[in-house]
Design a protein around this motif. Structure first.
Motif, mmCIF file in Angstrom:
data_model
loop_
_atom_site.group_PDB
_atom_site.id
_atom_site.type_symbol
_atom_site.label_atom_id
_atom_site.label_comp_id
_atom_site.label_asym_id
_atom_site.label_seq_id
_atom_site.Cartn_x
_atom_site.Cartn_y
_atom_site.Cartn_z
ATOM 1 N N GLN A 67 0.842 -1.187 0.000
ATOM 2 C CA GLN A 67 0.000 0.000 0.000
ATOM 3 C C GLN A 67 0.881 1.243 0.000
ATOM 4 O O GLN A 67 1.854 1.324 0.757
ATOM 5 C CB GLN A 67 -0.919 0.020 1.225
ATOM 6 C CG GLN A 67 -1.853 -1.174 1.321
ATOM 7 C CD GLN A 67 -2.802 -1.252 0.136
ATOM 8 O OE1 GLN A 67 -3.444 -0.270 -0.232
ATOM 9 N NE2 GLN A 67 -2.904 -2.430 -0.467
ATOM 10 N N GLU A 68 0.535 2.222 -0.841
ATOM 11 C CA GLU A 68 1.308 3.455 -0.873
ATOM 12 C C GLU A 68 1.284 4.137 0.491
ATOM 13 O O GLU A 68 0.251 4.193 1.152
ATOM 14 C CB GLU A 68 0.739 4.409 -1.920
ATOM 15 C CG GLU A 68 0.893 3.924 -3.351
ATOM 16 C CD GLU A 68 0.242 4.856 -4.358
ATOM 17 O OE1 GLU A 68 -0.226 5.959 -3.939
ATOM 18 O OE2 GLU A 68 0.195 4.511 -5.542
ATOM 19 N N ALA A 69 2.423 4.653 0.896
ATOM 20 C CA ALA A 69 2.491 5.398 2.146
ATOM 21 C C ALA A 69 1.616 6.647 2.052
ATOM 22 O O ALA A 69 1.551 7.294 1.005
ATOM 23 C CB ALA A 69 3.933 5.793 2.440
ATOM 24 N N ASP A 70 0.949 6.977 3.149
ATOM 25 C CA ASP A 70 0.101 8.167 3.126
ATOM 26 C C ASP A 70 0.940 9.424 3.348
ATOM 27 O O ASP A 70 2.136 9.356 3.687
ATOM 28 C CB ASP A 70 -1.035 8.064 4.140
ATOM 29 C CG ASP A 70 -0.549 7.880 5.572
ATOM 30 O OD1 ASP A 70 0.578 8.337 5.893
ATOM 31 O OD2 ASP A 70 -1.278 7.288 6.381
ATOM 32 N N ASP A 71 0.331 10.571 3.143
ATOM 33 C CA ASP A 71 1.049 11.842 3.246
ATOM 34 C C ASP A 71 1.685 12.020 4.622
ATOM 35 O O ASP A 71 2.835 12.466 4.740
ATOM 36 C CB ASP A 71 0.101 13.014 2.976
ATOM 37 C CG ASP A 71 -0.304 13.115 1.514
ATOM 38 O OD1 ASP A 71 0.021 12.197 0.741
ATOM 39 O OD2 ASP A 71 -0.962 14.116 1.158
ATOM 40 N N ALA A 72 0.951 11.687 5.673
ATOM 41 C CA ALA A 72 1.446 11.903 7.032
ATOM 42 C C ALA A 72 2.710 11.085 7.293
ATOM 43 O O ALA A 72 3.651 11.564 7.949
ATOM 44 C CB ALA A 72 0.362 11.546 8.051
ATOM 45 N N THR A 73 2.740 9.868 6.793
ATOM 46 C CA THR A 73 3.911 9.013 6.980
ATOM 47 C C THR A 73 5.126 9.594 6.269
ATOM 48 O O THR A 73 6.231 9.643 6.820
ATOM 49 C CB THR A 73 3.620 7.602 6.446
ATOM 50 O OG1 THR A 73 2.531 7.035 7.184
ATOM 51 C CG2 THR A 73 4.837 6.698 6.575
ATOM 52 N N LEU A 74 4.934 10.041 5.043
ATOM 53 C CA LEU A 74 6.043 10.632 4.285
ATOM 54 C C LEU A 74 6.533 11.922 4.941
ATOM 55 O O LEU A 74 7.746 12.160 5.042
ATOM 56 C CB LEU A 74 5.598 10.899 2.852
ATOM 57 C CG LEU A 74 5.272 9.658 2.020
ATOM 58 C CD1 LEU A 74 4.638 10.055 0.696
ATOM 59 C CD2 LEU A 74 6.527 8.819 1.772
ATOM 60 N N ILE A 75 5.608 12.742 5.409
ATOM 61 C CA ILE A 75 5.981 14.002 6.059
ATOM 62 C C ILE A 75 6.777 13.731 7.327
ATOM 63 O O ILE A 75 7.765 14.419 7.628
ATOM 64 C CB ILE A 75 4.726 14.840 6.357
ATOM 65 C CG1 ILE A 75 4.130 15.384 5.063
ATOM 66 C CG2 ILE A 75 5.044 15.985 7.321
ATOM 67 C CD1 ILE A 75 2.782 16.063 5.234
ATOM 68 N N ALA A 76 6.388 12.715 8.084
ATOM 69 C CA ALA A 76 7.137 12.363 9.301
ATOM 70 C C ALA A 76 8.578 12.002 8.956
ATOM 71 O O ALA A 76 9.513 12.374 9.686
ATOM 72 C CB ALA A 76 6.450 11.200 10.017
ATOM 73 N N GLY A 77 8.766 11.291 7.846
ATOM 74 C CA GLY A 77 10.118 10.962 7.405
ATOM 75 C C GLY A 77 10.906 12.195 7.022
ATOM 76 O O GLY A 77 12.081 12.348 7.388
ATOM 77 N N PHE A 78 10.276 13.111 6.277
ATOM 78 C CA PHE A 78 10.954 14.353 5.887
ATOM 79 C C PHE A 78 11.353 15.165 7.124
ATOM 80 O O PHE A 78 12.448 15.741 7.182
ATOM 81 C CB PHE A 78 10.042 15.198 4.996
ATOM 82 C CG PHE A 78 9.746 14.604 3.647
ATOM 83 C CD1 PHE A 78 10.608 13.699 3.062
ATOM 84 C CD2 PHE A 78 8.591 14.951 2.962
ATOM 85 C CE1 PHE A 78 10.343 13.152 1.811
ATOM 86 C CE2 PHE A 78 8.315 14.425 1.712
ATOM 87 C CZ PHE A 78 9.184 13.515 1.141
ATOM 88 N N GLU A 79 10.455 15.215 8.104
ATOM 89 C CA GLU A 79 10.746 15.982 9.319
ATOM 90 C C GLU A 79 11.924 15.377 10.081
ATOM 91 O O GLU A 79 12.763 16.114 10.624
ATOM 92 C CB GLU A 79 9.504 16.025 10.211
ATOM 93 C CG GLU A 79 8.387 16.895 9.643
ATOM 94 C CD GLU A 79 7.122 16.852 10.477
ATOM 95 O OE1 GLU A 79 7.001 15.931 11.319
ATOM 96 O OE2 GLU A 79 6.249 17.730 10.282
#
Length: 441
Positions: free
Chosen positions: A97-109
């Motif tokens: 399943q594609e990662a959701d926006d919140a998960t990706l943003i947490a990684g960027f942060e």
């Protein structure tokens, strides 16, 4: 940390990442490794098993088949790939399943916090995305991480991770501005993902000698196609055999992707300790899907192939699937790609060409492509101002027995795929409205 407020949406983050480093591609591991160390990504294995996949062509299909096969054998997975077609979220999949926006943003942060600890470190768009994905994967406690290496190998951001198994699919000329045109040199760069004493799966019988040379010098445990494992047969009913599999896996379906890559995925899976279950292998390969790789949408075939090696594979697949009408080639390419090589490979299976202009600094115009097509004796039906313009011209003229090959770039395929999906949704909506009207009568 920087005094600037961090973005709170994925589009805003991506816009920020596009402008935070002076160049888009900056090969080298020093900066990435330093931030990875600060993030704790180098202190312990990323997860229980890690497979990295490098090569010129076939990386995406190999990753997709590894993911499907692992899931069919009951493993939890994380898959990191690039680039994406329609959404950045495609780059990181967790249990398919594609990662959701919140998960990706947490990684960027997490990356942003780490790169400002001590001396600030500048990172490219790709490097931030890679480190953010690795941070997410490390916290997911999955059974298997499958990581696609970017355009290089040795100096690619993914290579900060030490894999349990490293895969090299193919080596051909591409990204000449960064990797040069010497196949032996390109092979050495790709082989930079190999590790001493760990399995190296070589997924092509046509790899340059430099790949095996690097593997030997490192002391990697080499498993080469045609030697340690084999793929026998073409199309449905092919079989996989390996020194690591007591009984060959037979009667395998054609996944619509290169069978050498399918065999390579099976071999890599065995080397991370998975005992192959033939029914599970058949289910996985029958159901694997990869947008933009020999993807058929009615009469339209979409493939991101953009170099002569990939074009030769496309020509072979189309020749094996003849049609009674005309084959149109909707071609859009970047200026730094070998357009003549691609055209030459596809010419035997394309009747009419529809070149399309791409946007951006690296773009090649439809006029430039048309001139090259004419030199190769190709018939040019129309020059599209964009891939969508070309697609709309074709859609108005296609006969039921015709077909269209869309290729030459991720950008070309992405634009046409998005247009096709929008057209399909509009058709479905109209059909639904018609049913409502009919029901009200």
């Amino acid at each position: 940390m920087s005094d600037h407020a961090l973005p709170d949406t994925l589009p805003a983050w991506l816009a920020r990442l596009e402008t935070t480093h002076p160049v888009g591609i900056d090969l080298g591991l020093e900066r990435v490794a330093e931030v990875a160390r600060r993030m704790g990504l180098l202190e312990a294995p990323l997860c229980e098993r890690v497979i990295t996949v490098a090569g010129t062509n076939g990386k995406g299909s190999t990753v997709a088949m590894l993911e499907a096969l692992a899931r069919a054998h009951g493993l939890s997975t994380a898959a990191y790939t690039s680039p994406h077609l329609l959404r950045y979220n495609e780059r990181l999949r967790l249990d398919s399943q594609e990662a959701d926006d919140a998960t990706l943003i947490a990684g960027f942060e997490a990356v942003e916090l780490a790169r400002w600890e001590g001396e600030p470190v500048s990172l490219t768009y790709f490097e931030v995305g890679t480190l953010g994905a690795l941070w997410v994967i490390a916290r997911g406690q999955v059974d298997l991480a499958i990581l696609e290496v970017g355009l290089g190998g040795r100096l690619d951001a993914v290579n900060v991770i030490h894999p349990d198994v490293a895969v090299i699919t193919t080596v051909a000329q591409d990204h000449a501005a960064f990797l040069g045109t010497d196949l032996q040199g390109i092979g050495r760069e790709k082989a930079g993902i190999l590790r001493a004493g760990r399995p190296a799966v070589l997924g092509s019988t046509m790899l340059p000698a430099s790949v095996r040379q690097v593997a030997t010098e490192l002391g990697a445990d080499v498993h080469a196609l045609g030697e340690a494992f084999r793929r026998e047969g073409e199309g449905p009913g092919w079989r996989f055999s390996s020194f690591w599999v007591q009984t060959p896996v037979t009667d395998l379906p054609d996944p619509g992707l290169p069978l050498d890559n399918a065999a390579t995925a099976l071999q890599a899976l065995t080397l991370v300790g998975i005992e192959l279950d033939p029914p599970a292998c058949r289910r996985a390969l029958a159901g694997v899907e990869l947008p933009g790789r020999m993807q058929w949408l009615g009469q339209w075939c979409l493939d991101v192939g953009h170099n002569p090696h990939a074009a030769n594979y496309l020509a072979t697949r189309l020749a094996a699937r003849p049609c009674t009408g005309r084959t149109y080639g909707l071609l859009g390419m970047l200026a730094d790609k070998d357009a003549d090589g691609v055209i030459s490979a596809l010419a035997p299976v394309v009747d009419v060409w529809v070149p399309a202009s791409l946007a951006g600094e690296r773009a090649r115009s439809a006029d430039d492509l048309a001139e090259r097509l004419a030199l190769h004796g190709g018939e040019v039906g129309y020059r599209g101002s964009s891939p969508v313009d070309a697609a709309e011209w074709l859609a108005a003229r296609l006969l039921p027995e015709d077909r269209v090959l869309v290729c030459g770039s991720f950008f070309t395929v992405a634009e046409v795929l998005e247009w096709r999906l929008a057209m399909s949704q509009a058709t479905d909506q109209t059909a639904g409205e018609d049913k409502v009207i009919e029901g009200a009568r």
